[in-house]
Structure formats: C-alpha cells, structure tokens
Scaffold this active site. Structure first.
Site, PDB file in Angstrom:
ATOM      1  N   CYS A  73      96.272-112.989   0.065  1.00  0.00           N
ATOM      2  CA  CYS A  73      97.682-112.658   0.044  1.00  0.00           C
ATOM      3  C   CYS A  73      98.090-111.117  -0.004  1.00  0.00           C
ATOM      4  O   CYS A  73      97.503-110.616  -1.072  1.00  0.00           O
ATOM      5  CB  CYS A  73      98.332-113.415  -0.965  1.00  0.00           C
ATOM      6  N   ASP A 113      79.338 -96.741  15.487  1.00  0.00           N
ATOM      7  CA  ASP A 113      78.883 -97.602  14.603  1.00  0.00           C
ATOM      8  C   ASP A 113      78.881 -99.206  15.254  1.00  0.00           C
ATOM      9  O   ASP A 113      80.062 -99.757  15.607  1.00  0.00           O
ATOM     10  CB  ASP A 113      79.482 -97.876  13.275  1.00  0.00           C
ATOM     11  N   CYS A 158     101.231-118.411   0.768  1.00  0.00           N
ATOM     12  CA  CYS A 158     100.463-118.325  -0.376  1.00  0.00           C
ATOM     13  C   CYS A 158     100.819-119.378  -1.471  1.00  0.00           C
ATOM     14  O   CYS A 158     102.004-119.523  -1.698  1.00  0.00           O
ATOM     15  CB  CYS A 158     100.605-117.040  -1.004  1.00  0.00           C
TER      16      CYS A 158
END
Length: 450
Positions: A207, A357, A229
């Site tokens: 959250c 990457d 939440c």
C-alpha cells in the site's frame, strides 16, 4: 514570431526536406538543429495545438496510435510523433513536419513522450491532457525503480496544473499522490469480485499509504486490478471508463466491451485492451461518440514490432517487442494461446535503448514455455548467450536451442524451421535491426518514420 524562431524553423524544415529526399528519413536531426538555434522553439511550434501527452512504461505507442485514429474521425488536424521519436528533438521534428493550418485554425497533437523526457518538454508543450498508462520496473540503468519513474510523471504534472490527468485506475501508485490536476480514471470490471492473491514476486504490492500488503477483488495482471488495503482503507478510485466484458481473447484479435459498447481489435492481450481503454477515455474526454471511436479503432493498423505478422518462405511469423518482465510475461501468455507447434526466436540486445542491464529476463516467467508446443528455439543478439542460458534454465532442452551469430542467420534458420508458426521476441534495437534485415530480404516493406 521572433527572427530567431523563424530562422530555427527554416533550418529545421530545410534539413528535413534534404533528409527525406536524399536519405532514409526519420531523423531527429531537424529538431536538434532547430533547438540549437532556438531552445524555446517547441513552445512556438505547439502554440496552435491542443496537446495530449501519453506516457508510462508500457503501451505508449499503441495507445497513441489508437487515440490518433479515433480523433481523426472528428478533428481535421491531428498531429503525432512516430514511434521512437518520443524525446525532445524528435517531438520538435514532428511539429516541423506538420501540415500547414489556415489562419485561426487549431490542431490536436497526440504525443508519445518518454518518461525521462517529460521534464524537458512539458513546460513548452503546456499539455491539456496527460495520459498515464502504467508504471512497471523497466531499464533500471536508465530510470531506476518504479517510484523514480512515477516521480518523473508527477513532477511533470505539477508543472502544468491546468492539465487533466487520464490515468490507469487499476495501478495503486496512480491514486497515491495528491496532485493539483483534475484526474479521471479508467480500469477493468470484467469479472465478478472475488478475493485474488497476486504472485508473491510482483512489484508494487505494498500500500503506498501505509506499506501494508494490498488485497484484490479483481486482478488483470501484475499489480493491476481492483485493489484495496485492509489496513488503512486505501482503495481503487471510482472509474469513469471501464472494460466491463471480454468476449474473446485469441492470438490475433480481441473482442470486448467498454462501458457496454462492443469493440474489436486486431491485436490480443489484456495489456492491449488497457491501451484501447486509455485511447477510448481520451476520445470521450475530447467529445467523440462511440461510433466515431469504433470507426477510428477499425482503421488503426498494428504498430510495427507489436504483434506484427508477416511470412518468411511460407512460415507465419509473429514479432513482438519485449523490454521488461511484466511486458515479457504478457507476450509469453499471448503466444501461449497458439495451439500449433511453433519455433521460438529470442533476440536480446543490451544497447542503451534496450537497457544495458539484461538481468530483467530472469524475472520474466519463461518457465511457462514448458507448457507451450515449442519444437525449437533460436537465440541471437549481443546477449544471445545469456538468453540461451535463460531458456535452458526455464526447462527448454539444450538440444532444442540453436544460438546464431547475426540476424541474417536468424532469417535463414527460420526458413529451415520445421514448424509453420514462428514467434519472435526481440528487444528494441534487436527489433529494429531485424526489421531492417527483413526489409532488405524483401519480407517486409520499408517504412519511413517521420
């Protein structure tokens, strides 16, 4: 208009004419030259346009394309930047190439803008609308983590507080920060609510208000869906526009409804339905009706490198761009819909535009290919060895994988493949290089961007 601006525009247009007529075109050089002569030229060029800025990690290109085709149904002057021209000099080049409008007329510019370029263009463009598609972990060497990417987007929005934000309401992050801008949200309500648990390795499950683990009534993919939440009460905002039913998800198309209205797209995957929903939301905000939007969507073509289909000596090939774990997983799920035996081609580069990457391929769920009818695999690119290793670890037998040195070898190997279907996954520069090789070989038509 100042003398300086006039000179910058003249030089930019002259260089564009030369490049178009004597080279392959598509260069951002005209924009670069114009900016060198007048750093404020973008504000001058865009002053007679209503501006829509589309940004986010995934989906910018198709969302832009669908939005443009829809708006063309109602507006005579719709300008957009070609895919790959989403940085400042490319955007300036786009305006330099705009058709001339009559005195007093206004146009609409629908611009795909790279997240890292927002800070360089938003004040000059003074957009009327921002479209936030999503934020996923993407090219850590360029952008950093998801919070860093979102900070770039909110910083841009604060610079233009009069701009309305049209955001993906299914992404928790997009409802977590108080902004001065008016906001409307789009999302999915295509299934009955039930308790759904996302995969434990998913980013963005905490959250943003209290750091408790989010719960979901509905999950589309990654951390997108009807979140809430249970600790602090943070929840998905009310949706202004929604996908409320998905009738069919096939390898080549999608049938679905938005706000109760049926739509058909010649592309598949929930991630592309989000793109269509975002474009629909923009069009509705700009006053279009459903028939105009549907007509525009029907005229939209597949964006090159995104579910692009073609043939190589009778082999049916589908090319998909991949650049981060979430996008990769969605593309893998898509090709998993193919019930016919196929050859998998995975081309991995690590140039700047790809992200240097490449560790993200280890976060993608390549393991699901064990359940696909993959008969052989071809790996290539500057990091082909890394991709070969990843496929082997995912469970593909080493004897089924052929690693080749260059893209001409990829094409020749496809010609000799035993399967009629071929699925290609390629990072950005690999996709461009492959398309160039395919064009030279006559399998694709040349496309001039810009």
């Amino acid at each position: 208009m100042s003398l300086r601006s006039q000179l910058a525009i003249s030089v930019g247009k002259a260089s564009r004419w030369f490049l178009t007529n004597f080279t392959k075109g598509g260069s951002s050089l005209p924009g670069k030259l114009a900016l060198n002569l007048d750093p404020q030229i973008l504000a001058t060029l865009s002053q007679n346009y209503q501006v829509v800025v589309i940004t986010g990690t995934n989906g910018k290109t198709l969302t832009t394309a669908l939005t443009v085709e829809a708006l063309k149904e109602a507006y005579p002057y719709v300008l957009t930047n070609p895919s790959g021209s989403n940085m400042r000099q490319g955007i300036v080049s786009t305006f330099l190439n705009a058709p001339k409008m009559h005195q007093g007329e206004k146009g609409i510019a629908v611009l795909e803008v790279d997240e890292g370029s927002l800070k360089h263009v938003v004040e000059a463009l003074a957009p009327d609308y921002f479209v936030f598609t999503n934020v996923f972990r993407d090219q850590l060497d360029r952008f950093g983590e998801i919070h860093t990417i979102y900070q770039l987007m909110t910083d841009a929005a604060r610079k233009v507080p009069t701009a309305k934000i049209i955001a993906n309401g299914d992404l928790p992050m997009f409802h977590s920060v108080d902004l001065p801008n008016e906001e409307v949200y789009f999302g999915f309500n295509h299934e009955e609510a039930s308790e759904v648990v996302p995969h434990y390795n998913t980013d963005g499950l905490l959250c943003p208000k209290c750091d408790h683990v989010l719960a979901y009534h509905l999950l589309t993919y990654a951390n997108l869906g009807h979140f809430y939440c249970p600790e602090c009460g943070f929840e998905r905002p009310a949706l202004s526009y929604q996908v409320d039913e998905i009738q069919e998800e096939a390898l080549t198309h999608s049938d679905f409804t938005i706000d109760g209205h049926p739509f058909h797209l010649p592309v598949a995957g929930k991630y592309n339905l989000y793109n269509a929903l975002a474009a629909y939301s923009v069009a509705k905000e700009l006053g279009l009706n459903v028939e105009q939007i549907r007509s525009g969507f029907e005229k939209a073509q597949r964006v090159f490198g995104r579910q692009e289909s073609f043939e190589i000596n009778g082999k049916k090939v589908l090319l998909n761009l991949v650049k981060n774990p979430v996008g990769l997983d969605q593309v893998l799920s898509l090709i998993g819909l193919d019930s016919e035996p196929f050859t998998l081609v995975a081309i991995l580069n690590n140039q700047y535009a790809d992200g240097t990457d490449v560790s993200w391929i280890w976060d993608g769920n390549f393991e699901q290919i064990k359940n696909f009818p993959v008969k052989a695999a071809i790996t290539a690119g500057s990091k082909a060895e890394e991709m070969t290793k990843r496929l082997t670890v995912a469970g593909l037998p080493a004897e089924q994988i052929k690693q080749v040195d260059d893209l001409s070898d990829v094409i020749e190997t496809i010609k000799q493949s035993e399967t009629e279907h071929v699925h290609i996954l390629a990072t950005y520069t690999a996709m461009l290089q492959l398309r160039e090789a395919l064009t030279k070989s006559g399998y694709l038509k040349a496309i001039k961007e810009g």
